[in-house]
Design a protein around this motif. Structure first.
Motif, PDB file in Angstrom:
ATOM      1  N   THR A   3       0.820  -1.211   0.000  1.00 26.62           N
ATOM      2  CA  THR A   3       0.000   0.000   0.000  1.00 26.62           C
ATOM      3  C   THR A   3       0.851   1.258   0.000  1.00 26.62           C
ATOM      4  O   THR A   3       0.549   2.214  -0.711  1.00 26.62           O
ATOM      5  CB  THR A   3      -0.936  -0.005   1.227  1.00 26.62           C
ATOM      6  OG1 THR A   3      -1.703  -1.207   1.207  1.00 26.62           O
ATOM      7  CG2 THR A   3      -1.871   1.174   1.202  1.00 26.62           C
ATOM      8  N   LYS A   4       1.935   1.262   0.782  1.00 28.98           N
ATOM      9  CA  LYS A   4       2.793   2.447   0.839  1.00 28.98           C
ATOM     10  C   LYS A   4       3.372   2.749  -0.539  1.00 28.98           C
ATOM     11  O   LYS A   4       3.385   3.903  -0.981  1.00 28.98           O
ATOM     12  CB  LYS A   4       3.912   2.261   1.857  1.00 28.98           C
ATOM     13  CG  LYS A   4       4.797   3.482   1.982  1.00 28.98           C
ATOM     14  CD  LYS A   4       5.825   3.353   3.076  1.00 28.98           C
ATOM     15  CE  LYS A   4       6.653   4.624   3.163  1.00 28.98           C
ATOM     16  NZ  LYS A   4       7.585   4.619   4.254  1.00 28.98           N
ATOM     17  N   THR A   6       2.129   1.904  -3.434  1.00 27.43           N
ATOM     18  CA  THR A   6       1.035   2.359  -4.290  1.00 27.43           C
ATOM     19  C   THR A   6       0.724   3.829  -4.043  1.00 27.43           C
ATOM     20  O   THR A   6       0.546   4.602  -4.992  1.00 27.43           O
ATOM     21  CB  THR A   6      -0.224   1.502  -4.051  1.00 27.43           C
ATOM     22  OG1 THR A   6       0.097   0.132  -4.294  1.00 27.43           O
ATOM     23  CG2 THR A   6      -1.357   1.919  -4.962  1.00 27.43           C
ATOM     24  N   HIS A   7       0.675   4.244  -2.791  1.00 25.94           N
ATOM     25  CA  HIS A   7       0.432   5.660  -2.472  1.00 25.94           C
ATOM     26  C   HIS A   7       1.550   6.532  -3.033  1.00 25.94           C
ATOM     27  O   HIS A   7       1.284   7.585  -3.614  1.00 25.94           O
ATOM     28  CB  HIS A   7       0.313   5.870  -0.961  1.00 25.94           C
ATOM     29  CG  HIS A   7      -0.972   5.388  -0.376  1.00 25.94           C
ATOM     30  ND1 HIS A   7      -2.208   5.719  -0.890  1.00 25.94           N
ATOM     31  CD2 HIS A   7      -1.221   4.600   0.695  1.00 25.94           C
ATOM     32  CE1 HIS A   7      -3.151   5.163  -0.163  1.00 25.94           C
ATOM     33  NE2 HIS A   7      -2.576   4.471   0.807  1.00 25.94           N
ATOM     34  N   ASN A  10       1.160   6.907  -6.805  1.00 28.80           N
ATOM     35  CA  ASN A  10       0.060   7.817  -7.140  1.00 28.80           C
ATOM     36  C   ASN A  10       0.437   9.277  -6.883  1.00 28.80           C
ATOM     37  O   ASN A  10       0.110  10.167  -7.674  1.00 28.80           O
ATOM     38  CB  ASN A  10      -1.198   7.453  -6.354  1.00 28.80           C
ATOM     39  CG  ASN A  10      -1.783   6.130  -6.795  1.00 28.80           C
ATOM     40  OD1 ASN A  10      -1.563   5.682  -7.906  1.00 28.80           O
ATOM     41  ND2 ASN A  10      -2.512   5.488  -5.908  1.00 28.80           N
ATOM     42  N   ILE A  11       1.124   9.532  -5.774  1.00 26.45           N
ATOM     43  CA  ILE A  11       1.526  10.896  -5.438  1.00 26.45           C
ATOM     44  C   ILE A  11       2.532  11.425  -6.461  1.00 26.45           C
ATOM     45  O   ILE A  11       2.392  12.533  -6.979  1.00 26.45           O
ATOM     46  CB  ILE A  11       2.114  10.956  -4.012  1.00 26.45           C
ATOM     47  CG1 ILE A  11       1.012  10.700  -2.982  1.00 26.45           C
ATOM     48  CG2 ILE A  11       2.780  12.304  -3.754  1.00 26.45           C
ATOM     49  CD1 ILE A  11       1.526  10.442  -1.582  1.00 26.45           C
ATOM     50  N   SER A  23      -1.810  16.745   2.283  1.00 25.03           N
ATOM     51  CA  SER A  23      -2.060  15.485   2.980  1.00 25.03           C
ATOM     52  C   SER A  23      -3.545  15.125   2.988  1.00 25.03           C
ATOM     53  O   SER A  23      -3.895  13.954   3.072  1.00 25.03           O
ATOM     54  CB  SER A  23      -1.523  15.553   4.406  1.00 25.03           C
ATOM     55  OG  SER A  23      -2.160  16.591   5.117  1.00 25.03           O
ATOM     56  N   ILE A  26      -4.915  12.683   0.144  1.00 20.25           N
ATOM     57  CA  ILE A  26      -4.507  11.289   0.124  1.00 20.25           C
ATOM     58  C   ILE A  26      -5.295  10.512   1.162  1.00 20.25           C
ATOM     59  O   ILE A  26      -5.320  10.885   2.331  1.00 20.25           O
ATOM     60  CB  ILE A  26      -2.998  11.171   0.407  1.00 20.25           C
ATOM     61  CG1 ILE A  26      -2.233  12.005  -0.621  1.00 20.25           C
ATOM     62  CG2 ILE A  26      -2.544   9.730   0.371  1.00 20.25           C
ATOM     63  CD1 ILE A  26      -0.879  12.396  -0.141  1.00 20.25           C
ATOM     64  N   LYS A  27      -5.940   9.472   0.738  1.00 17.83           N
ATOM     65  CA  LYS A  27      -6.765   8.656   1.635  1.00 17.83           C
ATOM     66  C   LYS A  27      -5.899   7.607   2.324  1.00 17.83           C
ATOM     67  O   LYS A  27      -5.908   6.443   1.987  1.00 17.83           O
ATOM     68  CB  LYS A  27      -7.891   7.973   0.854  1.00 17.83           C
ATOM     69  CG  LYS A  27      -8.738   8.921   0.034  1.00 17.83           C
ATOM     70  CD  LYS A  27      -9.483   9.892   0.921  1.00 17.83           C
ATOM     71  CE  LYS A  27     -10.443  10.732   0.119  1.00 17.83           C
ATOM     72  NZ  LYS A  27     -10.124  12.112   0.001  1.00 17.83           N
ATOM     73  N   ALA A  28      -5.084   8.058   3.274  1.00 22.31           N
ATOM     74  CA  ALA A  28      -4.208   7.153   4.020  1.00 22.31           C
ATOM     75  C   ALA A  28      -3.942   7.757   5.387  1.00 22.31           C
ATOM     76  O   ALA A  28      -4.015   8.962   5.568  1.00 22.31           O
ATOM     77  CB  ALA A  28      -2.889   6.973   3.273  1.00 22.31           C
ATOM     78  N   SER A  31      -0.577  10.624   6.040  1.00 23.24           N
ATOM     79  CA  SER A  31      -0.175  10.798   4.643  1.00 23.24           C
ATOM     80  C   SER A  31       1.033  11.706   4.471  1.00 23.24           C
ATOM     81  O   SER A  31       1.688  11.667   3.436  1.00 23.24           O
ATOM     82  CB  SER A  31      -1.355  11.307   3.821  1.00 23.24           C
ATOM     83  OG  SER A  31      -1.909  12.445   4.414  1.00 23.24           O
ATOM     84  N   TYR A  34       4.436  10.208   3.264  1.00 23.53           N
ATOM     85  CA  TYR A  34       4.755   9.962   1.862  1.00 23.53           C
ATOM     86  C   TYR A  34       5.541  11.127   1.272  1.00 23.53           C
ATOM     87  O   TYR A  34       6.464  10.925   0.491  1.00 23.53           O
ATOM     88  CB  TYR A  34       3.481   9.694   1.065  1.00 23.53           C
ATOM     89  CG  TYR A  34       2.741   8.496   1.605  1.00 23.53           C
ATOM     90  CD1 TYR A  34       3.263   7.217   1.454  1.00 23.53           C
ATOM     91  CD2 TYR A  34       1.563   8.639   2.310  1.00 23.53           C
ATOM     92  CE1 TYR A  34       2.619   6.108   1.984  1.00 23.53           C
ATOM     93  CE2 TYR A  34       0.900   7.550   2.834  1.00 23.53           C
ATOM     94  CZ  TYR A  34       1.436   6.279   2.672  1.00 23.53           C
ATOM     95  OH  TYR A  34       0.801   5.195   3.196  1.00 23.53           O
TER      96      TYR A  34
END
Length: 84
Positions: A3-4, A6-7, A10-11, A23, A26-28, A31, A34
């Motif tokens: 997941t990290k 992938t985030h 995307n960023i 921040s 970002i749906k985390a 955030s 990242y």
């Protein structure tokens, strides 16, 4: 791919497209980590304080510093993440 990663992918894709991200985009959880990871990999981000709409605080809006050297660093790091 975790997941990290992938985030981060995307960023970085968003930053390379010229998007300004914060921040809250970002749906985390946590955030901001990242953006720190991106900066720790030598990629320069321009950060601007923006007021929050719902309280008296602020958030950082970030964008990629668009020098050719920095863009190349971001693309190289993105390629590394994709090929993990």
């Amino acid at each position: 791919m975790n997941t990290k990663t992938t985030h981060l992918i995307n960023i970085i894709n968003g930053l390379l497209k010229g998007n300004r991200l914060s921040s809250i985009d970002i749906k985390a959880s946590n955030s901001n980590q990242y953006f720190c990871t991106i900066k720790n990999n030598g990629i320069e981000l321009i950060e601007v304080k923006k007021p929050n709409l719902t309280n008296k605080g602020y958030h950082l809006e970030r964008r990629l510093n668009l020098t050719q050297k920095n863009i190349n660093k971001a693309k190289k790091y993105l390629h590394k993440l994709i090929n993990k």
